[in-house]
Design a protein around this motif. Structure first.
Motif, PDB file in Angstrom:
ATOM      1  N   ALA A 183       0.834  -1.205   0.000  1.00 63.35           N
ATOM      2  CA  ALA A 183       0.000   0.000   0.000  1.00 63.35           C
ATOM      3  C   ALA A 183       0.862   1.246   0.000  1.00 63.35           C
ATOM      4  O   ALA A 183       1.615   1.489   0.930  1.00 63.35           O
ATOM      5  CB  ALA A 183      -0.916   0.008   1.212  1.00 63.35           C
ATOM      6  N   PHE A 184       0.740   2.048  -1.035  1.00 65.80           N
ATOM      7  CA  PHE A 184       1.482   3.306  -1.142  1.00 65.80           C
ATOM      8  C   PHE A 184       1.155   4.230   0.012  1.00 65.80           C
ATOM      9  O   PHE A 184       2.015   4.925   0.544  1.00 65.80           O
ATOM     10  CB  PHE A 184       1.104   3.944  -2.478  1.00 65.80           C
TER      11      PHE A 184
ATOM     12  N   GLN B  62      -5.620   6.697  -7.690  1.00 69.85           N
ATOM     13  CA  GLN B  62      -6.971   6.219  -7.452  1.00 69.85           C
ATOM     14  C   GLN B  62      -6.943   4.856  -6.779  1.00 69.85           C
ATOM     15  O   GLN B  62      -7.744   4.569  -5.897  1.00 69.85           O
ATOM     16  CB  GLN B  62      -7.702   6.130  -8.792  1.00 69.85           C
ATOM     17  N   ASP B  63      -5.998   4.025  -7.206  1.00 65.15           N
ATOM     18  CA  ASP B  63      -5.892   2.708  -6.615  1.00 65.15           C
ATOM     19  C   ASP B  63      -5.292   2.748  -5.221  1.00 65.15           C
ATOM     20  O   ASP B  63      -5.526   1.870  -4.408  1.00 65.15           O
ATOM     21  CB  ASP B  63      -5.000   1.805  -7.477  1.00 65.15           C
ATOM     22  N   GLU B  64      -4.448   3.759  -4.979  1.00 61.47           N
ATOM     23  CA  GLU B  64      -3.705   3.768  -3.723  1.00 61.47           C
ATOM     24  C   GLU B  64      -4.370   4.587  -2.624  1.00 61.47           C
ATOM     25  O   GLU B  64      -3.962   4.509  -1.469  1.00 61.47           O
ATOM     26  CB  GLU B  64      -2.289   4.305  -3.960  1.00 61.47           C
ATOM     27  N   SER B  65      -5.384   5.361  -2.951  1.00 61.75           N
ATOM     28  CA  SER B  65      -6.055   6.146  -1.928  1.00 61.75           C
ATOM     29  C   SER B  65      -6.659   5.210  -0.897  1.00 61.75           C
ATOM     30  O   SER B  65      -7.222   4.181  -1.240  1.00 61.75           O
ATOM     31  CB  SER B  65      -7.160   6.976  -2.579  1.00 61.75           C
ATOM     32  N   CYS B  66      -6.552   5.556   0.388  1.00 57.33           N
ATOM     33  CA  CYS B  66      -7.074   4.643   1.407  1.00 57.33           C
ATOM     34  C   CYS B  66      -8.600   4.616   1.366  1.00 57.33           C
ATOM     35  O   CYS B  66      -9.208   3.667   1.838  1.00 57.33           O
ATOM     36  CB  CYS B  66      -6.586   5.041   2.791  1.00 57.33           C
ATOM     37  N   GLY B  67      -9.193   5.689   0.843  1.00 58.40           N
ATOM     38  CA  GLY B  67     -10.637   5.706   0.658  1.00 58.40           C
ATOM     39  C   GLY B  67     -11.419   6.394   1.736  1.00 58.40           C
ATOM     40  O   GLY B  67     -12.636   6.505   1.653  1.00 58.40           O
TER      41      GLY B  67
ATOM     42  N   ARG C 292     -11.022  10.039  -2.441  1.00 63.49           N
ATOM     43  CA  ARG C 292     -11.515   8.839  -3.121  1.00 63.49           C
ATOM     44  C   ARG C 292     -12.332   9.208  -4.356  1.00 63.49           C
ATOM     45  O   ARG C 292     -12.086   8.738  -5.452  1.00 63.49           O
ATOM     46  CB  ARG C 292     -12.366   8.046  -2.137  1.00 63.49           C
TER      47      ARG C 292
ATOM     48  N   TYR D 102     -19.520   5.166   1.628  1.00 66.81           N
ATOM     49  CA  TYR D 102     -18.410   4.857   2.533  1.00 66.81           C
ATOM     50  C   TYR D 102     -18.290   5.862   3.665  1.00 66.81           C
ATOM     51  O   TYR D 102     -17.198   6.231   4.069  1.00 66.81           O
ATOM     52  CB  TYR D 102     -17.085   4.754   1.752  1.00 66.81           C
TER      53      TYR D 102
ATOM     54  N   PHE E  48     -14.332  -1.892   6.864  1.00 68.59           N
ATOM     55  CA  PHE E  48     -13.783  -1.471   5.585  1.00 68.59           C
ATOM     56  C   PHE E  48     -12.794  -2.512   5.097  1.00 68.59           C
ATOM     57  O   PHE E  48     -12.015  -3.053   5.871  1.00 68.59           O
ATOM     58  CB  PHE E  48     -13.038  -0.139   5.737  1.00 68.59           C
TER      59      PHE E  48
ATOM     60  N   ASP F 263     -10.026  -3.389   1.764  1.00 61.08           N
ATOM     61  CA  ASP F 263      -9.320  -2.927   0.573  1.00 61.08           C
ATOM     62  C   ASP F 263      -9.218  -1.401   0.555  1.00 61.08           C
ATOM     63  O   ASP F 263      -9.477  -0.734   1.561  1.00 61.08           O
ATOM     64  CB  ASP F 263      -9.990  -3.459  -0.702  1.00 61.08           C
ATOM     65  N   ARG F 264      -8.865  -0.810  -0.595  1.00 60.03           N
ATOM     66  CA  ARG F 264      -8.693   0.631  -0.629  1.00 60.03           C
ATOM     67  C   ARG F 264      -8.919   1.145  -2.045  1.00 60.03           C
ATOM     68  O   ARG F 264      -9.095   0.379  -2.973  1.00 60.03           O
ATOM     69  CB  ARG F 264      -7.278   1.007  -0.167  1.00 60.03           C
ATOM     70  N   GLY F 265      -8.936   2.474  -2.156  1.00 61.07           N
ATOM     71  CA  GLY F 265      -9.054   3.106  -3.460  1.00 61.07           C
ATOM     72  C   GLY F 265     -10.370   2.773  -4.129  1.00 61.07           C
ATOM     73  O   GLY F 265     -11.429   2.770  -3.509  1.00 61.07           O
ATOM     74  N   GLY F 266     -10.306   2.479  -5.403  1.00 60.81           N
ATOM     75  CA  GLY F 266     -11.509   2.176  -6.166  1.00 60.81           C
ATOM     76  C   GLY F 266     -12.151   0.870  -5.730  1.00 60.81           C
ATOM     77  O   GLY F 266     -13.321   0.624  -5.982  1.00 60.81           O
ATOM     78  N   LYS F 267     -11.358   0.016  -5.033  1.00 59.92           N
ATOM     79  CA  LYS F 267     -11.897  -1.296  -4.648  1.00 59.92           C
ATOM     80  C   LYS F 267     -12.417  -1.297  -3.218  1.00 59.92           C
ATOM     81  O   LYS F 267     -12.746  -2.345  -2.678  1.00 59.92           O
ATOM     82  CB  LYS F 267     -10.788  -2.353  -4.756  1.00 59.92           C
ATOM     83  N   LEU F 268     -12.487  -0.122  -2.603  1.00 59.20           N
ATOM     84  CA  LEU F 268     -12.927  -0.056  -1.216  1.00 59.20           C
ATOM     85  C   LEU F 268     -14.341  -0.594  -1.097  1.00 59.20           C
ATOM     86  O   LEU F 268     -15.204  -0.305  -1.925  1.00 59.20           O
ATOM     87  CB  LEU F 268     -12.893   1.401  -0.744  1.00 59.20           C
TER      88      LEU F 268
END
Lengths: 144, 610, 240
Positions: B294-295, B464-469, B475, C125, C144, C146-151
């Motif tokens: 995870a970045f 986008q993939d690395e954002s924790c969300g 996000r 979320y 929660f 995973d992260r990012g687009g797959k959260l």
């Protein structure tokens, strides 16, 4: 570098002057006296920068008297500089914290005294946050 | 007990007895190019020699000049041979090692002048650098603590343990060292805060989660000279009052983890880690914690949560880690390169260090110079050097004679710097003013065939993939910025898009919790700032002048240049090229997927991208 | 007892209060989304941001998580804050236009359109379900992943949960999946009917004014299904 906004510890009025700029920031304006020579001195507000603007010719090694341009109080404190024994000049920084500089021309002794560790940490992190405040980016855009 | 001093003496005796040794660059980059086979081949050849004891092989970390991999340096003379293959080793041993003869074809040659350079120290790539940290990589086998000791290793620790912790912190403060992880926070002050923080239990952490695409200097330091980092951490822990430390290293660096583990073990054997270090009464040990891809765990608060076994989600600061960090205790966290600077500063003093670099940015910085530049590799230079000097003098200029367009610094948090700013001095403040950041030191050089809108798209996709969300702004904001930029690259851009992008970018920057979100818009904002016409061309004219955005480009064959050799016809995966032998070919536009195979294979430059 | 200045008001707060708590005490309105008084603050929606500090050091922080300190200068509705909130609402609208809570927030902030493509997702979320399951129901069945687009928010390894008691708290508190916008313009991306019309929606369809609480629009009648034939008429008249 931390930019400091200082006040006179007695009358509490701001000593900042934005008509004279150094390092691109407003300066700290004080009245300076040596013997019977009186004049204005503008110090850089970047902590650690020694640049100044003044019409007075300073003599290296001489001690000067700093006073507040609003209330004329002498800003010298009771403490003496560790390096050269000249009196220390104190400015009030954020509530309770002080900026101390040596009143001898050429002596580089200066320090910030914070009221508590928490304030000191916050002050530093405000300056060194990775992403320097977005407002500075916006200012750049207007100039382009 | 293994005394470091006795080991030091033995190795220095070794080097004074006219022993020839071959340093083989074997960091991950070297190994990827086959350096381990070279090591085996040399071992075999040297094994055949009668004078076997007089020739030694040293498997070192990355030598820095990655373009020249696999490369070796033959000491004591310092002869540099590049681009080697295993069957070159026989000749090298015969001619150079035994007879002292130089083999010209292995020498580095200047691409402009053709001049050959025999000795490593003369090669322009190396000569113009100031390799305070990376220099030792040439001389050390990271799995032998003896090598590090012979170079004066752990002497700084000995000196430090004789001084007071406050004195050490003062030295680090006076040196002006600033964090090399990207934020540039004054290290001495951070240590001071941590020392002054309330509590008996304190921790130190080394952030080795180097996540920026294109950045690998921390990897090379950890692989090639892990002891420099370990020594720095011990000195730091002593100054701060910590008894335990962690190195959080990303799992994608197996060689670094291996070499670090070995180094830690050897340091413990020598009494340099553990209880009562060198009889000083100070005890300290280091654990290794591995990342999991995870970045975002490179962000300090997320990193600490990760070590604690929780999800790597950043938290609000204040409270800052120096006051409340790992397991709630005061924690000092520094980057690999920052720690590696400490032993040198203690040994040579703050004055020495503060003379290097600029007024506000002291010391050297390691940059990974990659992209469309001739000499790719790790470059260590004093702060204040200009981008032009790094890219053109050290980097040797652009690849394939193409024109310089931009250099991207600071990874996904940074921005692109155009030609007009090439004379910018490389330091924290100048890069930030220009809309980029120093970051971890990644420098990606781009030429005229790089589409800046595509660059923005690449970084947004990564982030986008690395954002924790956690944050809506990060996000969703990054996702929506990516959608708009992708539309622009596909010719679906609208006039209002630039304004929307800028407004969204400003808000994402302002409102996000952590550095990832706050700097995510930087690639977009900096490319719009300096390359607005390119965006406008994509939007209004539906053109990609760099020839990258597939929907906007067309592949055609110039009938005048085409010789009808059918090479492209045979290689096209879509059978989109038609034409008879010896007659000009043509591309069927509807079938063409713009893969570029025909462009690459044509020897007559007949394939044209518009 | 930290002294703070909030929107020009000098106030002595209690130790450990957050900016949001100070604002609520003084009656200053700060919009929130992922905040719930009975749960720990999360700070994920970023809607409650306020501006603190001065000059170049001014920054935006979430008021639900930021504890007040001595000398803090807070502005709850500066230009920067309002701009940020409007864009955040646009993002929320683009995520999940079918949520009444989001539509009402949009109408209140005066956001009439969103420039982003709507995703019609069914989760934003905000983490309220995770927090209520852990803190109020003590089950901690979802979290929660995973992260990012797959959260996503789900049970560990997507397996049927042993600890889930099917209490429905997560559904109850969700601002997006339960409180669906069911007004006449429910299919549009920005509806805002409940807040923006000068007339309650019920009057558009019924002879009698159905709002028992007067014009406060809190009666919930606005979300009742409009009669089918009247709905079709309204749609023909033209959407906003």
């Amino acid at each position: 570098m931390i930019q400091v906004n200082v006040k006179c510890p007695y009358c509490k009025r701001s000593l900042m002057d934005d008509e004279h700029m150094i390092d691109g920031k407003p300066t700290i304006k004080v009245n300076i006296q040596s013997g019977n020579r009186l004049g204005d001195l503008y110090l850089s507000s970047l902590y650690g920068s020694y640049k100044i603007i003044s019409e007075i010719d300073f003599t290296e090694g001489e001690i000067y008297i700093f006073s507040c341009p609003h209330c004329n109080s002498v800003l010298t404190s009771k403490n003496l500089c560790e390096k050269c024994n000249a009196p220390i000049v104190a400015f009030e920084f954020i509530r309770g914290s002080k900026i101390l500089i040596c009143s001898r021309r050429g002596c580089k002794k200066h320090s910030i005294e914070f009221e508590d560790l928490e304030k000191e940490i916050s002050a530093f992190y405000n300056v060194y946050s990775l992403f320097f405040a977005p407002t500075s980016g916006k200012k750049e855009k207007k100039n382009e | 007990m293994n005394k470091p001093e006795s080991k030091r003496k033995r190795v220095t005796e070794e080097s004074s007895n006219n022993i020839i040794w071959i340093a083989i660059s074997s960091g991950t980059c070297g190994q990827a190019r086959g350096s381990l086979k070279i090591v085996e081949a040399f071992k075999k050849e040297v094994g055949k020699l009668v004078l076997e004891g007089q020739v030694k092989i040293r498997v070192t970390g990355c030598h820095g000049f990655c373009e020249a991999e696999p490369n070796i340096i033959i000491f004591p003379d310092g002869i540099f041979y590049q681009h080697l293959k295993p069957n070159d080793t026989e000749e090298i041993v015969e001619k150079t090692i035994l007879l002292g003869k130089i083999i010209d074809k292995h020498l580095y040659k200047d691409p402009q002048t053709g001049e050959a350079y025999t000795y490593q120290k003369d090669i322009p790539f190396y000569r113009k650098q100031m390799r305070l940290l990376l220099g030792d990589n040439l001389l050390i086998d990271p799995t032998y603590i003896e090598d590090y000791l012979a170079r004066g290793g752990y002497q700084s620790l000995a000196v430090a343990l004789e001084r007071s912790p406050e004195d050490i912190i003062k030295t680090v403060k006076d040196s002006g060292l600033r964090g090399r992880g990207g934020a540039g926070f004054p290290t001495g002050f951070k240590w001071d805060f941590c020392r002054k923080a309330k509590g008996d239990v304190k921790y130190v952490i080394c952030n080795a989660d180097e996540g920026d695409p294109g950045a690998y200097m921390d990897r090379s330091l950890l692989e090639g000279n892990p002891h420099s980092v370990i020594e720095g951490m011990i000195i730091g822990a002593y100054a701060i009052g910590a008894k335990e430390g962690w190195v959080y290293v990303r799992n994608e660096y197996p060689l670094a983890i291996e070499n670090l583990t070995i180094a830690l073990e050897q340091a413990r054997e020598h009494g340099l880690l553990g209880n009562n270090i060198r009889g000083s009464g100070f005890s300290f040990d280091i654990n290794i914690s591995r990342g999991a891809g995870a970045f975002v765990c490179g962000e300090e608060t997320a990193l600490m949560f990760s070590i604690e076994g929780k999800r790597g989600v950043p938290r609000q600061r204040p409270p800052f880690p120096v006051r409340k960090g790992l397991f709630g205790k005061p924690t000092n966290i520094n980057n690999v390169e920052t720690w590696a600077n400490i032993p040198k500063i203690i040994k040579k003093g703050a004055d020495w260090f503060s003379k290097i670099g600029t007024e506000t940015s002291k010391g050297t910085k390691i940059f990974s110079l990659v992209g469309k530049v001739k000499n790719t590799g790790l470059v260590e230079v004093p702060m204040g050097i200009t981008l032009r000097e790094v890219i053109f003098d050290i980097g040797g200029g652009m690849l394939n004679g193409k024109g310089f367009k931009a250099v991207q610094t600071g990874g996904p948090s940074g921005g692109c710097i155009p030609t007009s700013l090439l004379d910018l001095p490389v330091d924290y403040e100048s890069l930030t003013k220009a809309g980029s950041i120093m970051g971890s030191g990644g420098m990606i050089v781009m030429d005229e065939n790089t589409c800046m809108v595509d660059v923005a798209k690449y970084f947004l996709n990564f982030l986008q993939d690395e954002s924790c969300g956690k944050c809506l702004s990060c996000r969703k904001g990054i996702q929506k910025m990516l959608e708009i930029v992708t539309d622009i690259t596909e010719g679906k851009g609208k006039e209002e898009d630039l304004e929307t992008l800028e407004e969204l970018a400003d808000v994402v920057k302002d409102v996000s919790l952590c550095g990832l979100g706050q700097t995510a818009p930087n690639p977009v904002l900096s490319t719009i700032r300096y390359f607005k016409d390119e965006y406008l061309a994509h939007i209004k004219d539906k053109k990609c002048s760099a020839g990258v955005c597939k929907t906007l480009i067309k592949y055609t064959i110039d009938a005048e240049k085409c010789t009808g050799c059918t090479a492209c016809l045979k290689v096209c995966p879509q059978d989109a090229i038609e034409g008879e032998t010896k007659k000009p070919h043509s591309i069927i536009e509807d079938k063409c997927i713009k893969c570029g195979m025909c462009y690459d294979i044509c020897q007559y430059d007949a394939v044209v991208i518009t | 007892m930290p002294n703070v200045r909030i929107d020009g008001i000098d106030f002595e707060a209690e130790e450990g209060w957050t900016i949001l708590e100070v604002a609520k005490f003084l009656g200053l309105e700060i919009p929130t989304f992922c905040y719930n008084e009975g749960l720990s603050p999360w700070g994920g929606c970023r809607l409650c941001v306020v501006e603190i500090g001065e000059g170049e050091n001014a920054k935006l922080v979430t008021s639900c998580t930021y504890t007040v300190q001595e000398g803090l200068n807070i502005r709850t509705a500066s230009k920067r804050v309002i701009k940020a909130r409007k864009v955040l609402i646009e993002l929320l609208l683009a995520s999940c236009p079918s949520s009444k809570v989001i539509q009402d927030l949009a109408a209140k902030m005066g956001v009439e359109s969103t420039r982003f493509k709507p995703d019609w997702e069914d989760c934003v979320y905000c983490g309220l379900c995770v927090r209520i399951c852990e803190e109020q129901m003590g089950a901690k069945a979802i979290g929660f992943v995973d992260r990012g687009g797959k959260l996503k928010i789900t049970t560990p390894f997507d397996m049927k949960s042993d600890v889930c008691r099917t209490c429905g708290a997560c559904m109850y508190i969700c601002p997006v999946c339960t409180m669906r916008c069911e007004g006449p313009d429910a299919e549009s991306v920005v509806c805002g009917r409940c807040y923006n019309s000068l007339q309650p929606t019920c009057i558009d369809y019924y002879d009698d004014y159905k709002c028992y609480l007067g014009l406060t629009r809190d009666c919930g009648t606005c979300i009742q299904e409009a009669p089918e034939d009247k709905k079709r008429e309204k749609v023909k008249e033209g959407k906003k």
